[in-house]
Every structure is written in structure tokens, then in C-alpha cells.
Design a protein around this motif. Structure first.
Motif, mmCIF file in Angstrom:
data_model
loop_
_atom_site.group_PDB
_atom_site.id
_atom_site.type_symbol
_atom_site.label_atom_id
_atom_site.label_comp_id
_atom_site.label_asym_id
_atom_site.label_seq_id
_atom_site.Cartn_x
_atom_site.Cartn_y
_atom_site.Cartn_z
ATOM 1 N N ALA A 1 0.831 -1.202 0.000
ATOM 2 C CA ALA A 1 0.000 0.000 0.000
ATOM 3 C C ALA A 1 0.869 1.257 0.000
ATOM 4 O O ALA A 1 0.510 2.260 -0.612
ATOM 5 N N GLU A 2 2.026 1.194 0.652
ATOM 6 C CA GLU A 2 2.935 2.349 0.683
ATOM 7 C C GLU A 2 3.385 2.727 -0.726
ATOM 8 O O GLU A 2 3.495 3.902 -1.058
ATOM 9 N N ASP A 3 3.649 1.699 -1.563
ATOM 10 C CA ASP A 3 4.039 1.961 -2.950
ATOM 11 C C ASP A 3 2.921 2.676 -3.688
ATOM 12 O O ASP A 3 3.159 3.603 -4.462
ATOM 13 N N TRP A 4 1.678 2.229 -3.471
ATOM 14 C CA TRP A 4 0.513 2.855 -4.112
ATOM 15 C C TRP A 4 0.366 4.312 -3.666
ATOM 16 O O TRP A 4 0.175 5.204 -4.480
ATOM 17 N N LEU A 5 0.469 4.555 -2.369
ATOM 18 C CA LEU A 5 0.313 5.915 -1.858
ATOM 19 C C LEU A 5 1.399 6.838 -2.411
ATOM 20 O O LEU A 5 1.115 7.981 -2.787
ATOM 21 N N ALA A 6 2.624 6.341 -2.484
ATOM 22 C CA ALA A 6 3.718 7.154 -3.032
ATOM 23 C C ALA A 6 3.485 7.433 -4.517
ATOM 24 O O ALA A 6 3.717 8.548 -4.987
ATOM 25 N N LEU A 7 3.010 6.443 -5.250
ATOM 26 C CA LEU A 7 2.744 6.624 -6.680
ATOM 27 C C LEU A 7 1.647 7.650 -6.907
ATOM 28 O O LEU A 7 1.797 8.569 -7.715
ATOM 29 N N ALA B 1 -9.143 -2.871 4.296
ATOM 30 C CA ALA B 1 -8.351 -2.521 3.106
ATOM 31 C C ALA B 1 -7.276 -1.523 3.501
ATOM 32 O O ALA B 1 -7.364 -0.860 4.530
ATOM 33 N N GLY B 2 -6.273 -1.393 2.662
ATOM 34 C CA GLY B 2 -5.150 -0.513 2.953
ATOM 35 C C GLY B 2 -5.555 0.944 3.109
ATOM 36 O O GLY B 2 -6.660 1.352 2.795
ATOM 37 N N ASP B 3 -4.624 1.689 3.600
ATOM 38 C CA ASP B 3 -4.782 3.121 3.798
ATOM 39 C C ASP B 3 -5.002 3.813 2.451
ATOM 40 O O ASP B 3 -4.473 3.399 1.435
#
Length: 172
Positions: A46-52, A122-124
């Protein structure tokens, strides 16, 4: 006759041509390469998604769609997201295609975006994280202001502090 995907469920095709093409099994990628080419980023967490989402410079409704979507998975060119039912209006074909196109550069190809039913665990989401960070900065600003010696002295003399008027320095 091909059926069109529904805007709320199932894969959304990438904006690649759907008519005649020499390689119908490999949409918008090099022959033999997976849909998320090695030149593209792989979203593992999820961190990768948020950064993207924070880095691609989305604007307007497409940004809102991405900001309220939680990461569920990314594999073989398919990006699985979760969106609460209250934001279902953002799940239109056009917005999903714009999001896929915006992600094409970093991911190496436009992903197929599939929405799963909203999961409680679900993720953040970018929106939730932004609101949480904003609240934390607000609390820190209030604490710093109220602990200032001059403010403390004024309060002891009868002054009243309206905490809703306090803003973090970076919220101009």
C-alpha cells in the motif's frame, strides 16, 4: 461481439487500440514481456501505491478517485483497488481510463484496474492519510501555541484562545 466492462466491477481495459493489431494477446507491451514491464514500477505494498498516487500529479476527479482508492494488489498488469460505495460515482469508465493512462508511465504500461468490494481492513488511502497527518499537524500547532510563555501569561491574565484560529505554519 465483445461485451463492455461495467464501470463498477471487473477490469477496465487500457486505452490501447482494441481493433486490428498484430499481437492481440500482448496489449501495449513488448512481445514476451509481462504487462507491468521490467522498466515499470511494481506495486508490492500500500505504501508503494500511496507514493505513486502522490507523485503522478493527478488533478480533479481523477485525483479524488485515486485518493479514495485503497490498494489491494498489483500483479501481471492488473491493479486491484478498493473504493468505498460512497465514492462509487468516481468509478466511471472515463475516470478509470484517465487514471490508468496517468499510471502508464511509472508502471511501464496502462494497468487494467479492477475494483473489489470495499473491505473494512483494506489498505490506507491517500485521503485518509492526508486527513490524519493534517489533524496531527493541527494538534502539534495548538500545543506549541498554548505552551508559548507569552500566550500562557496572557491566558493567566484572562485572555481566551480560540483554538479554531490556530493553524500550522505549512497550512497557508
Amino acid at each position: 461481439m465483445a461485451s463492455e466492462p461495467q464501470p463498477t466491477r471487473g477490469p477496465i481495459p487500457s486505452p490501447a487500440p482494441t481493433a486490428a493489431g498484430p499481437a492481440p494477446t500482448a496489449p501495449a507491451s513488448a512481445p514476451g514481456a509481462p504487462a507491468a514491464a521490467s522498466s515499470g514500477q511494481v506495486l508490492a505494498h500500500a505504501e508503494d501505491w500511496l507514493a505513486l498516487v502522490a507523485s503522478v500529479g493527478l488533478k480533479g476527479p481523477v485525483r479524488e478517485l485515486a485518493a479514495h482508492s485503497a490498494f489491494c494488489g498489483h500483479q501481471d498488469g492488473v491493479l486491484q483497488l478498493s473504493l468505498p460505495d460512497s465514492f462509487d460515482h468516481l468509478r466511471s469508465d472515463g475516470l478509470v481510463r484517465q487514471l490508468a493512462q496517468a499510471l502508464a508511465g511509472p508502471l511501464g504500461a496502462p494497468p487494467q484496474i479492477r475494483f473489489e468490494s470495499a473491505r473494512a481492513h483494506a489498505g490506507d488511502t491517500l485521503h485518509a492519510r492526508t486527513e490524519r497527518e493534517r489533524g496531527q499537524r493541527q494538534s502539534e500547532a495548538e500545543s506549541a501555541f498554548l505552551s508559548d510563555p507569552v500566550v500562557s501569561r496572557l491566558v493567566q491574565q484572562g485572555a481566551t484562545v480560540l483554538t479554531e484560529s490556530i493553524r500550522p505554519l505549512d497550512d497557508h
